[in-house]
Design a protein around this motif. Structure first.
Motif, PDB file in Angstrom:
ATOM      1  N   ASP A 180      -2.329  -2.226   2.273  1.00 12.14           N
ATOM      2  CA  ASP A 180      -2.203  -3.048   1.066  1.00 12.14           C
ATOM      3  C   ASP A 180      -0.885  -2.820   0.324  1.00 12.14           C
ATOM      4  OD1 ASP A 180      -4.616  -4.373   1.357  1.00 12.14           O
ATOM      5  OD2 ASP A 180      -5.733  -2.835   0.270  1.00 12.14           O
TER       6      ASP A 180
ATOM      7  N   GLU B 247       6.304   0.704 -19.452  1.00  9.94           N
ATOM      8  CA  GLU B 247       6.527   1.347 -18.158  1.00  9.94           C
ATOM      9  C   GLU B 247       7.965   1.149 -17.704  1.00  9.94           C
ATOM     10  OE1 GLU B 247       2.602   2.677 -17.863  1.00  9.94           O
ATOM     11  OE2 GLU B 247       4.311   3.130 -16.563  1.00  9.94           O
TER      12      GLU B 247
ATOM     13  N   GLY C 103      -0.631  -2.710  -7.887  1.00 10.26           N
ATOM     14  CA  GLY C 103      -1.698  -3.676  -7.631  1.00 10.26           C
ATOM     15  C   GLY C 103      -1.647  -4.910  -8.502  1.00 10.26           C
ATOM     16  N   ASN C 104      -1.062  -4.792  -9.696  1.00  9.63           N
ATOM     17  CA  ASN C 104      -0.965  -5.950 -10.589  1.00  9.63           C
ATOM     18  C   ASN C 104       0.338  -6.722 -10.450  1.00  9.63           C
ATOM     19  OD1 ASN C 104      -3.516  -5.484 -11.758  1.00  9.63           O
ATOM     20  ND2 ASN C 104      -2.643  -3.986 -13.195  1.00  9.63           N
ATOM     21  N   GLU C 105       1.185  -6.313  -9.510  1.00  9.24           N
ATOM     22  CA  GLU C 105       2.451  -6.992  -9.275  1.00  9.24           C
ATOM     23  C   GLU C 105       2.235  -8.258  -8.437  1.00  9.24           C
ATOM     24  OE1 GLU C 105       5.874  -5.800 -10.150  1.00  9.24           O
ATOM     25  OE2 GLU C 105       4.500  -4.864 -11.581  1.00  9.24           O
ATOM     26  N   PRO C 106       3.107  -9.250  -8.564  1.00  4.60           N
ATOM     27  CA  PRO C 106       3.019 -10.455  -7.714  1.00  4.60           C
ATOM     28  C   PRO C 106       3.578 -10.179  -6.324  1.00  4.60           C
ATOM     29  CG  PRO C 106       4.894 -10.658  -9.185  1.00  4.60           C
ATOM     30  CD  PRO C 106       4.188  -9.365  -9.568  1.00  4.60           C
TER      31      PRO C 106
ATOM     32  N   GLN D 263      -0.545   2.356  -5.273  1.00  6.19           N
ATOM     33  CA  GLN D 263      -1.621   1.503  -5.766  1.00  6.19           C
ATOM     34  C   GLN D 263      -1.355   0.987  -7.176  1.00  6.19           C
ATOM     35  OE1 GLN D 263      -5.739   2.458  -4.835  1.00  6.19           O
ATOM     36  NE2 GLN D 263      -5.064   4.201  -3.616  1.00  6.19           N
ATOM     37  N   LEU D 264      -0.433   1.635  -7.890  1.00  6.75           N
ATOM     38  CA  LEU D 264      -0.088   1.182  -9.230  1.00  6.75           C
ATOM     39  C   LEU D 264       0.619  -0.174  -9.211  1.00  6.75           C
ATOM     40  CD1 LEU D 264       1.134   4.519 -10.869  1.00  6.75           C
ATOM     41  CD2 LEU D 264      -1.083   3.384 -11.143  1.00  6.75           C
TER      42      LEU D 264
ATOM     43  N   ARG E 288      10.816   0.300 -15.035  1.00  6.57           N
ATOM     44  CA  ARG E 288      11.021  -0.495 -13.834  1.00  6.57           C
ATOM     45  C   ARG E 288      12.447  -0.272 -13.337  1.00  6.57           C
ATOM     46  NH1 ARG E 288       6.912  -4.230 -13.188  1.00  6.57           N
ATOM     47  NH2 ARG E 288       8.158  -5.376 -11.636  1.00  6.57           N
TER      48      ARG E 288
ATOM     49  N   CYS F  84       7.445  -7.515  -4.599  1.00  2.54           N
ATOM     50  CA  CYS F  84       7.394  -8.966  -4.802  1.00  2.54           C
ATOM     51  C   CYS F  84       8.453  -9.672  -3.972  1.00  2.54           C
ATOM     52  CB  CYS F  84       7.574  -9.297  -6.284  1.00  2.54           C
ATOM     53  SG  CYS F  84       9.231  -8.919  -6.914  1.00  2.54           S
TER      54      CYS F  84
END
Length: 256
Positions: free
Chosen positions: A188, A59, A171-174, A168-169, A61, A210
């Motif tokens: 959220d 992906e 969601g797995n980030e700190p 919402q993508l 960044r 983050c």
């Protein structure tokens, strides 16, 4: 001089198919998008930012910074590396890379940094014409050597580019905690508000990250870059009803 990428060539072999398509879309944008002529504008009105992309786990960044809290302009806010044009800069591309070198330590004249495209300028709240320069970093090992410029940058971080289109993508980030200094909002991942300035309605987009929230001009630039790269629209309403062209009209007034 930064090395350009006329075609994907050999470097494409290291990327996911999704990233290859994004790079191709950004390369085409260099030749397909219209940009105003800024040659008659005083350098004092010109600025540039570097949208530095790299791939991780298939992906794209983007490299971001949190501005120092001691700065007079936009203290503590998320930014793209960049700043005002200098008289010594031969182009706005030079401005973007010089500023990135000064702010985060991106090496100059680096064979692993490839300019993809230059986009039309954005009008900042202070009246600067800010030109985004999109580039690709092909050696992620260089990220370990990035160092925040003391007095200008408090933190260097990154965010998934596609999450700018679909928050919402992330969601797995700190992500920073909800209710904290950097995300005091109940949503959220994303929130927005509309601000009325004379006859223009500006939509302020905010993305939870983050670090400091991604918002304002930085968010606007990243939305534009992400829409080009992924060739799709946002999952949220990009503009206030009836005001989709307001920013373009303002830009024409300042460059015409």
């Amino acid at each position: 001089m930064v090395i350009g990428v006329p075609t994907l060539g050999a470097i494409a072999e290291t990327f996911s198919e999704k990233t290859k398509l994004c790079i191709e879309c950004l390369l085409r944008a260099e030749y397909e998008l219209e940009r105003p002529d800024l040659s008659n504008q005083p350098k004092a009105k010109l600025a540039a930012v570097l949208v530095l992309l790299y791939e991780n786990a298939g992906e794209l960044r983007v490299v971001l910074t949190t501005r120092s809290k001691f700065l007079r302009a936009h203290p503590g806010q998320t930014a793209l590396p960049g700043g005002k044009a200098d008289e010594s800069d031969t182009s706005l591309v030079d401005t973007a890379f010089r500023e990135a070198h000064e702010e985060v330590g991106l090496p100059l004249n680096c064979a692993h940094v490839h300019k993809l495209c230059v986009l039309q300028p954005f009008l900042s709240s202070s009246g600067l014409l800010v030109t985004p320069v999109v580039a690709l970093l092909t050696d992620v090992g260089l990220l370990a050597g990035f160092t925040p410029c003391v007095g200008e940058v408090d933190r260097i971080f990154s965010h998934p580019l596609e999450a700018i289109l679909d928050p919402q993508l992330a969601g797995n980030e700190p992500l920073v905690p909800k209710g904290s200094e950097h995300w005091p909002y109940p949503q959220d991942f994303y929130c927005m508000s509309d601000v009325v300035d004379t006859s223009v309605v500006y939509r302020m987009h905010r993305f939870r990250s983050c670090a400091s929230p991604i918002k304002g001009l930085t968010a606007d630039i990243l939305i534009h870059v992400a829409e080009i790269a992924y060739h799709k629209k946002t999952s949220y309403e990009r503009h206030p009803p009836g005001h989709a062209s307001s920013a373009v009209c303002l830009l024409r007034l300042h460059t015409g």
